[in-house]
Design a protein around this motif. Sequence first.
Motif, PDB file in Angstrom:
ATOM      1  N   THR A 218       0.844  -1.325   0.038  1.00 46.94           N
ATOM      2  CA  THR A 218       0.211   0.365  -0.442  1.00 46.94           C
ATOM      3  C   THR A 218       1.098   1.644  -0.145  1.00 46.94           C
ATOM      4  O   THR A 218       0.316   2.081  -0.770  1.00 46.94           O
ATOM      5  CB  THR A 218      -1.363   0.523   1.353  1.00 46.94           C
TER       6      THR A 218
ATOM      7  N   ASN B  48      -3.831   9.646   4.546  1.00 50.43           N
ATOM      8  CA  ASN B  48      -5.098   8.336   5.107  1.00 50.43           C
ATOM      9  C   ASN B  48      -4.425   6.849   4.867  1.00 50.43           C
ATOM     10  O   ASN B  48      -5.351   6.139   4.885  1.00 50.43           O
ATOM     11  CB  ASN B  48      -6.254   8.509   4.893  1.00 50.43           C
TER      12      ASN B  48
ATOM     13  N   SER C 115      -5.520   3.924   6.879  1.00 47.69           N
ATOM     14  CA  SER C 115      -6.766   4.053   6.867  1.00 47.69           C
ATOM     15  C   SER C 115      -6.895   2.930   5.420  1.00 47.69           C
ATOM     16  O   SER C 115      -7.333   1.549   5.364  1.00 47.69           O
ATOM     17  CB  SER C 115      -7.562   4.334   6.168  1.00 47.69           C
ATOM     18  N   SER C 116      -6.247   2.847   4.337  1.00 45.83           N
ATOM     19  CA  SER C 116      -6.202   2.235   3.086  1.00 45.83           C
ATOM     20  C   SER C 116      -5.455   0.108   3.851  1.00 45.83           C
ATOM     21  O   SER C 116      -5.356  -0.191   3.102  1.00 45.83           O
ATOM     22  CB  SER C 116      -5.370   3.214   2.400  1.00 45.83           C
TER      23      SER C 116
ATOM     24  N   LYS D  96      -5.144  -1.383   6.915  1.00 44.06           N
ATOM     25  CA  LYS D  96      -6.308  -1.604   6.869  1.00 44.06           C
ATOM     26  C   LYS D  96      -7.720  -1.833   6.506  1.00 44.06           C
ATOM     27  O   LYS D  96      -7.912  -2.993   6.807  1.00 44.06           O
ATOM     28  CB  LYS D  96      -7.051  -0.777   8.265  1.00 44.06           C
ATOM     29  N   SER D  97      -7.758  -1.382   4.699  1.00 45.21           N
ATOM     30  CA  SER D  97      -9.267  -1.625   4.153  1.00 45.21           C
ATOM     31  C   SER D  97      -8.485  -2.932   3.540  1.00 45.21           C
ATOM     32  O   SER D  97      -8.823  -3.736   3.572  1.00 45.21           O
ATOM     33  CB  SER D  97      -9.907  -0.258   3.663  1.00 45.21           C
ATOM     34  N   SER D  98      -7.239  -3.094   2.854  1.00 38.75           N
ATOM     35  CA  SER D  98      -6.639  -3.935   2.701  1.00 38.75           C
ATOM     36  C   SER D  98      -6.199  -5.156   2.793  1.00 38.75           C
ATOM     37  O   SER D  98      -6.571  -6.470   2.227  1.00 38.75           O
ATOM     38  CB  SER D  98      -5.360  -3.023   2.023  1.00 38.75           C
TER      39      SER D  98
ATOM     40  N   GLY E 236      -8.068  -5.731   6.098  1.00 40.03           N
ATOM     41  CA  GLY E 236      -9.484  -6.415   5.933  1.00 40.03           C
ATOM     42  C   GLY E 236     -10.204  -7.420   4.483  1.00 40.03           C
ATOM     43  O   GLY E 236     -10.930  -8.130   4.873  1.00 40.03           O
ATOM     44  N   LEU E 237      -9.908  -6.619   3.359  1.00 42.91           N
ATOM     45  CA  LEU E 237     -10.425  -7.176   1.982  1.00 42.91           C
ATOM     46  C   LEU E 237      -9.183  -8.926   2.155  1.00 42.91           C
ATOM     47  O   LEU E 237      -9.974  -9.898   1.878  1.00 42.91           O
ATOM     48  CB  LEU E 237      -9.556  -6.458   0.914  1.00 42.91           C
TER      49      LEU E 237
END
Length: 488
Positions: A277, A293, A296-297, A299-301, A303-304
């Motif tokens: 990321t 952010n 946040s990116s 953590k989103s990655s 999560g996926l």
Amino acid sequence: MDRTIILEDFDRCVLKISLSFEIDEILKILHELKEILPDRDGVKIEIYHEYENIDEVTKEVIEKAIELLEEEDESEKNIKIEISKKIENSTLSIYSLEKFTDILKSRKIENILFNFGDRYKEKGLVLHLLRDNYKFGSDKYIFINDRETGLSLLKNEINDYIISERDELCNINSKEKINFLPNEFHLNYRTEEYLEIEKIFDSLTFALSMIAISNYSRFSGNELEYSIIGYKDMRSKIELTNCFSDFSKINKIYDIFTWIYKEKDNILERMEISRNTITLYSLDDNILKVKDNILSSIKSSYGLYLKKNVDSYIKTLKELQELLKYLEDNFLDIQEKFSSKFKVNIGAIFTFFMTTVLFNTLSTGKIENIFTKDISVLTISLLLVSAVVFTYEIIELNRSKNRLEKSYKEKKNYFSFLLDENEIKSFFDDEKFLEENKKQLQKMRREHIILFIFTYIVVLIVLFILSTWFNGLLWKFINFFIKMNQQV
């Protein structure tokens, strides 16, 4: 007193008081020093002679020194005071924060790192501000004028696993092993003035965060060279002094470090996703230009990634359950097919018998001499064919069992790469599933062999009783063997 301090570092503080000052002013400076000098520190005073106690430097001593030094160069007409600083009860004196900062600024960041690291000895360090009224610091280093409060703020939490995990995942080129972590320098308390020494701590925090994230890092003077390999390769260097206009840039990188190492499990996965990321969202390969952010990116990655893994895990479990059901169905199918073929085999024998009896009864009107020579020969031929067919069915049963057993073990090895060892044991039940099905097949085979032999014996007995030709033939064979044995 400020103008008299010429330098201060971790081990000493040096003052020079010009003898051109009024004697009362000199005495006032000495009195101020005496008031703040803690017992842990030692002092050495040089005028014309050396003294180890401030009280020894009286007005008369100063006047006498001035007289003795009249012929000396003006630059030599001063009182030199050297304070030997010692750490005691996790406390180190700071007489002039400004001078102490100046010394640090003159050193390379890597050296400052080891200067601090060599002194706290895992307990932390209160840098006791004897004359400055500030409060700022990290978990391990507190700058404060209230020593007791400072000691209460120190945190001795040590996550031993982080350094070993970091060293496993990051290649750090340093003159000494870096056994320090960013949280040891990350400021939990700040002044409103953003002091120069706070900026130094921010630089240390940033440098330690970067080396714990980068694939490769190396100190080069006051620069940190780094490379991060993700979706693309980032290779650059950052000037660690005077490059941070505010500490928000530091916190972006520090927060990523904290998230990666927050727990011992899955550090590698969080590291790889973070590197991917970062390389996607950094402008000009400059880590300081990464978007605000970024965490946040990341953590989103992650999560996926977890969702994908969970879906894959559920799919794997479903495949495993379907496999076990398939194997069990196949074991049952083998048993059913074998039983069905056995019934056909035995049924053919009984059908032959019943047909023979029925036709002879209908044609003669009586039940006698049913098994003529021709029918007896046909009966024996049928028995032999039936035995061959049954033997072949037994062989096929064993082959099918071996194929299923081989398939079972191959599938078990395949799933062992996808699932935890304990889960494999749980699902395959330490091969009880296989053993129980094999036992059932063996039991069924044994029962059918016994039943076939029993049927064979019954048919032969009936044939012996009802067939004159078979009876005579059998006795001829018996007599022949008896004669052979007698001749022998």
